[in-house]
Motif scaffolding. Structure first.
Motif, PDB file in Angstrom:
ATOM      1  N   MET A   1       0.843  -1.198   0.000  1.00 39.58           N
ATOM      2  CA  MET A   1       0.000   0.000   0.000  1.00 39.58           C
ATOM      3  C   MET A   1       0.878   1.247   0.000  1.00 39.58           C
ATOM      4  N   LYS A   2       0.536   2.201  -0.865  1.00 37.25           N
ATOM      5  CA  LYS A   2       1.304   3.431  -1.000  1.00 37.25           C
ATOM      6  C   LYS A   2       0.325   4.586  -1.165  1.00 37.25           C
ATOM      7  N   ALA A   3       0.364   5.540  -0.254  1.00 44.09           N
ATOM      8  CA  ALA A   3      -0.630   6.614  -0.230  1.00 44.09           C
ATOM      9  C   ALA A   3       0.022   7.982  -0.355  1.00 44.09           C
ATOM     10  N   ASP A   4      -0.392   8.746  -1.364  1.00 46.66           N
ATOM     11  CA  ASP A   4       0.009  10.141  -1.521  1.00 46.66           C
ATOM     12  C   ASP A   4      -1.239  10.979  -1.251  1.00 46.66           C
ATOM     13  N   LEU A   5      -1.225  11.688  -0.141  1.00 47.30           N
ATOM     14  CA  LEU A   5      -2.424  12.385   0.312  1.00 47.30           C
ATOM     15  C   LEU A   5      -2.356  13.902   0.125  1.00 47.30           C
ATOM     16  N   HIS A   6      -1.510  14.348  -0.817  1.00 45.83           N
ATOM     17  CA  HIS A   6      -1.433  15.794  -1.059  1.00 45.83           C
ATOM     18  C   HIS A   6      -1.104  16.044  -2.528  1.00 45.83           C
ATOM     19  N   ILE A   7      -2.159  16.110  -3.350  1.00 47.78           N
ATOM     20  CA  ILE A   7      -2.026  16.301  -4.793  1.00 47.78           C
ATOM     21  C   ILE A   7      -3.007  17.378  -5.243  1.00 47.78           C
ATOM     22  N   HIS A   8      -2.561  18.233  -6.158  1.00 47.74           N
ATOM     23  CA  HIS A   8      -3.422  19.289  -6.706  1.00 47.74           C
ATOM     24  C   HIS A   8      -3.653  19.061  -8.193  1.00 47.74           C
ATOM     25  N   SER A   9      -4.882  19.285  -8.627  1.00 46.23           N
ATOM     26  CA  SER A   9      -5.251  19.075 -10.023  1.00 46.23           C
ATOM     27  C   SER A   9      -5.585  20.407 -10.694  1.00 46.23           C
ATOM     28  N   ASN A  10      -6.011  20.332 -11.949  1.00 46.48           N
ATOM     29  CA  ASN A  10      -6.385  21.557 -12.666  1.00 46.48           C
ATOM     30  C   ASN A  10      -7.764  22.076 -12.265  1.00 46.48           C
ATOM     31  N   HIS A  11      -8.352  21.491 -11.216  1.00 51.15           N
ATOM     32  CA  HIS A  11      -9.553  22.093 -10.637  1.00 51.15           C
ATOM     33  C   HIS A  11      -9.181  23.252  -9.716  1.00 51.15           C
ATOM     34  N   SER A  12      -7.882  23.390  -9.391  1.00 49.80           N
ATOM     35  CA  SER A  12      -7.431  24.584  -8.688  1.00 49.80           C
ATOM     36  C   SER A  12      -6.125  25.059  -9.314  1.00 49.80           C
ATOM     37  N   ASP A  13      -4.991  24.948  -8.611  1.00 51.04           N
ATOM     38  CA  ASP A  13      -3.755  25.535  -9.117  1.00 51.04           C
ATOM     39  C   ASP A  13      -2.737  24.494  -9.575  1.00 51.04           C
ATOM     40  N   GLY A  14      -3.195  23.318  -9.972  1.00 48.97           N
ATOM     41  CA  GLY A  14      -2.321  22.327 -10.568  1.00 48.97           C
ATOM     42  C   GLY A  14      -2.510  22.314 -12.075  1.00 48.97           C
ATOM     43  N   SER A  15      -1.532  21.761 -12.792  1.00 44.63           N
ATOM     44  CA  SER A  15      -1.632  21.736 -14.250  1.00 44.63           C
ATOM     45  C   SER A  15      -2.198  20.432 -14.783  1.00 44.63           C
ATOM     46  N   SER A  16      -2.207  19.380 -13.977  1.00 42.53           N
ATOM     47  CA  SER A  16      -2.580  18.047 -14.457  1.00 42.53           C
ATOM     48  C   SER A  16      -4.065  17.773 -14.286  1.00 42.53           C
ATOM     49  N   SER A  17      -4.631  17.086 -15.258  1.00 43.28           N
ATOM     50  CA  SER A  17      -6.030  16.666 -15.154  1.00 43.28           C
ATOM     51  C   SER A  17      -6.144  15.494 -14.195  1.00 43.28           C
ATOM     52  N   THR A  18      -7.365  15.201 -13.805  1.00 43.83           N
ATOM     53  CA  THR A  18      -7.604  14.064 -12.920  1.00 43.83           C
ATOM     54  C   THR A  18      -7.117  12.767 -13.553  1.00 43.83           C
ATOM     55  N   MET A  19      -7.404  12.583 -14.826  1.00 44.59           N
ATOM     56  CA  MET A  19      -6.964  11.362 -15.506  1.00 44.59           C
ATOM     57  C   MET A  19      -5.443  11.263 -15.541  1.00 44.59           C
ATOM     58  N   GLU A  20      -4.776  12.371 -15.831  1.00 45.09           N
ATOM     59  CA  GLU A  20      -3.309  12.364 -15.846  1.00 45.09           C
ATOM     60  C   GLU A  20      -2.741  12.010 -14.482  1.00 45.09           C
ATOM     61  N   ILE A  21      -3.351  12.533 -13.441  1.00 38.01           N
ATOM     62  CA  ILE A  21      -2.904  12.240 -12.075  1.00 38.01           C
ATOM     63  C   ILE A  21      -3.076  10.760 -11.761  1.00 38.01           C
ATOM     64  N   MET A  22      -4.230  10.233 -12.093  1.00 38.97           N
ATOM     65  CA  MET A  22      -4.508   8.831 -11.780  1.00 38.97           C
ATOM     66  C   MET A  22      -3.593   7.883 -12.564  1.00 38.97           C
ATOM     67  N   GLN A  23      -3.355   8.201 -13.819  1.00 39.54           N
ATOM     68  CA  GLN A  23      -2.475   7.346 -14.621  1.00 39.54           C
ATOM     69  C   GLN A  23      -1.054   7.375 -14.092  1.00 39.54           C
ATOM     70  N   SER A  24      -0.587   8.561 -13.695  1.00 38.25           N
ATOM     71  CA  SER A  24       0.745   8.674 -13.114  1.00 38.25           C
ATOM     72  C   SER A  24       0.829   7.928 -11.792  1.00 38.25           C
ATOM     73  N   ALA A  25      -0.224   8.047 -10.988  1.00 39.67           N
ATOM     74  CA  ALA A  25      -0.241   7.353  -9.701  1.00 39.67           C
ATOM     75  C   ALA A  25      -0.149   5.848  -9.887  1.00 39.67           C
ATOM     76  N   ARG A  26      -0.882   5.331 -10.859  1.00 40.93           N
ATOM     77  CA  ARG A  26      -0.841   3.889 -11.105  1.00 40.93           C
ATOM     78  C   ARG A  26       0.549   3.455 -11.551  1.00 40.93           C
ATOM     79  N   GLU A  27       1.185   4.270 -12.400  1.00 41.80           N
ATOM     80  CA  GLU A  27       2.534   3.948 -12.864  1.00 41.80           C
ATOM     81  C   GLU A  27       3.541   3.953 -11.720  1.00 41.80           C
ATOM     82  N   LYS A  28       3.311   4.816 -10.722  1.00 34.53           N
ATOM     83  CA  LYS A  28       4.228   4.933  -9.596  1.00 34.53           C
ATOM     84  C   LYS A  28       3.880   3.986  -8.448  1.00 34.53           C
TER      85      LYS A  28
END
Length: 268
Positions: A1-28
């Motif tokens: 189990m690996k948990a990253d509990l502090h990520i920002h998306s393009n719904h505020s001041d991040g550049s990545s979309s939700t899908m991009e975040i999730m795909q990167s998370a799965r890869e990592k």
């Protein structure tokens, strides 16, 4: 189990979309994550849906832009596992977003008057799905230099800091109200990166308002910060969390999963 509990998306001041975040998370190899967009919960339904499709557990999250009025300093409050309607959180955050958007429009006007060529309507359009323009969106129009670069940082400081044309900030939410709103919505309130904002002193006072945790693992935290967080967590019976504070190309060079939560209680 690996948990990253502090990520920002393009719904505020991040550049990545939700899908991009999730795909990167799965890869990592991240199995549990929380998107803690600033002052908004609007991206949560999409995050849960996409996370489910990719086999990633999404924990409801938010980062409220709050303030310690006693000491006159910022103190960001993370909220986790709140009820999905987030009624009390929305009440605190909606005025914040409106103030920020008005202020960003003023900043864009000041930057234009200072001689810079920017297209305000285009910036607002490119900021979507965020309904609020942030400084990162304005900077993205002004330069394609990377966030960590000297060129970017010099321009940012010239415009937004000290006597810059677009300096100044909005009035943030009272930290105690932010904590109480999260708790009222059934969530866990956590002080974000206290080492970054030097927000340690208010923590014992926030415990009385219902604070339940402190962020330990953060890219800006030192070994001294880790020790200080651990001591406070032990003294006040608080949980510790962690994450990357990922903003994509709008932030520091970190990858999702580089910094993870030291506890898994949120993920059970």
């Amino acid at each position: 189990m690996k948990a990253d509990l502090h990520i920002h998306s393009n719904h505020s001041d991040g550049s990545s979309s939700t899908m991009e975040i999730m795909q990167s998370a799965r890869e990592k190899g991240v199995t549990h994550l929380s998107i803690v967009d600033h002052d908004t919960v609007e991206g949560l339904p999409e995050a849960v849906r996409v996370g489910r499709s990719l086999g990633i557990k999404v924990i409801s999250g938010i980062e409220i832009s709050a303030y310690d009025f006693k000491r006159k300093r910022k103190v960001h409050i993370l909220g986790y596992n709140y009820h999905l309607d987030a009624q009390h959180i929305r009440t605190v955050c909606e005025p914040l977003r409106k103030r920020r958007h008005r202020h960003s429009r003023w900043q864009m006007e000041q930057i234009q008057e200072a001689g810079y060529s920017i297209d305000r309507s285009r910036i607002e359009q490119q900021a979507q799905p965020s309904d609020t323009v942030y400084k990162q969106h304005i900077m993205d129009c002004l330069t394609k230099a990377s966030y960590p670069s000297e060129e970017y940082q010099q321009l940012y400081k010239k415009l937004f800091k000290n006597d810059g044309a677009a300096s100044g900030d909005i009035e943030y939410a009272d930290a105690f109200k932010a904590v109480r709103a999260i708790v009222a919505d059934g969530g866990l309130a956590v002080v974000a990166h206290p080492g970054q904002l030097d927000s340690y002193e208010i923590i014992p006072e926030l415990v009385e308002a219902g604070l339940g945790g402190i962020e330990r693992n953060h890219p800006d935290h030192t070994a001294q910060d880790h020790k200080r967080v651990e001591d406070l967590a032990r003294e006040h019976d608080l949980v510790m969390t962690g994450g990357t504070d990922y903003h994509g190309r709008f932030g520091a060079n970190v990858e999702i999963g580089d910094s993870v939560s030291p506890l898994n209680f949120l993920c059970e």
